[in-house]
Design a protein around this motif. Structure first.
Motif, PDB file in Angstrom:
ATOM      1  N   TRP A 108     -49.867 -33.940   5.426  1.00 61.37           N
ATOM      2  CA  TRP A 108     -48.392 -33.462   5.809  1.00 61.37           C
ATOM      3  C   TRP A 108     -47.359 -34.611   5.499  1.00 61.37           C
TER       4      TRP A 108
ATOM      5  N   ALA B  60     -40.768 -26.289   5.829  1.00 61.98           N
ATOM      6  CA  ALA B  60     -40.559 -26.327   4.259  1.00 61.98           C
ATOM      7  C   ALA B  60     -41.876 -26.019   3.741  1.00 61.98           C
ATOM      8  N   ILE B  61     -42.600 -25.201   3.752  1.00 66.60           N
ATOM      9  CA  ILE B  61     -44.026 -25.081   3.378  1.00 66.60           C
ATOM     10  C   ILE B  61     -43.714 -24.389   1.833  1.00 66.60           C
ATOM     11  N   SER B  62     -44.023 -25.254   0.752  1.00 67.99           N
ATOM     12  CA  SER B  62     -43.794 -24.593  -0.627  1.00 67.99           C
ATOM     13  C   SER B  62     -44.843 -23.696  -1.157  1.00 67.99           C
TER      14      SER B  62
ATOM     15  N   ARG C  19     -50.004 -21.150   3.437  1.00 70.98           N
ATOM     16  CA  ARG C  19     -48.827 -21.500   3.638  1.00 70.98           C
ATOM     17  C   ARG C  19     -48.614 -21.018   5.237  1.00 70.98           C
TER      18      ARG C  19
ATOM     19  N   MET D  81     -43.330 -30.467   5.849  1.00 70.39           N
ATOM     20  CA  MET D  81     -43.812 -30.089   4.780  1.00 70.39           C
ATOM     21  C   MET D  81     -45.105 -30.292   4.369  1.00 70.39           C
TER      22      MET D  81
ATOM     23  N   ARG E 254     -48.422 -31.032   2.265  1.00 66.45           N
ATOM     24  CA  ARG E 254     -48.828 -31.659   1.023  1.00 66.45           C
ATOM     25  C   ARG E 254     -50.143 -31.150   0.219  1.00 66.45           C
TER      26      ARG E 254
END
Length: 121
Positions: A32, A49-51, A61, A87, A89
């Protein structure tokens, strides 16, 4: 006290996200990354904000989002009035309990002012 995540607890607008990104404190873990900033609201707030660049599959996600929301929901009474943007990682797969424990430790580090790294503008 209700443990529901209501609309006023979620960070939904772009200007709210940018306010936290500007001058917020950054905390990184293995799975994270959190950016947090004190806010005027009496309750802590959560933004995700999960890309797609980090986790290509929607199922991955969504799993990270679910874990982040649940961890925040259960521990938000212990957190002060901070705005958190969470977010994911790039990392190897891990169990939900490991992900939740790491995220909780990052929440507590940031809210207890143990992190002094600020995000550059």
């Amino acid at each position: 006290m209700s443990f529901k995540l209501t609309h006023d607890i979620k960070i939904l607008k772009a200007n709210e996200y940018s306010a936290i990104f500007k001058g917020g404190k950054l905390a990184k873990g293995k799975h994270w990354q959190i950016i947090a900033k004190p806010i005027k609201s009496p309750k802590p707030r959560l933004g995700l904000a999960i890309s797609k660049k980090v986790h290509r599959l929607a199922v991955d996600r969504n799993r990270f989002k679910r874990i982040a929301r649940e961890t925040f929901r259960l521990e938000r009474l212990c957190l002060d009035n901070w705005g958190f943007v969470v977010m994911a990682r790039r990392s190897k797969p891990a169990k939900n309990a490991v992900l939740s424990a790491e995220l909780l430790s990052l929440f507590k580090k940031v809210s207890k002012n143990e992190i002094s790294i600020t995000v550059p503008h």
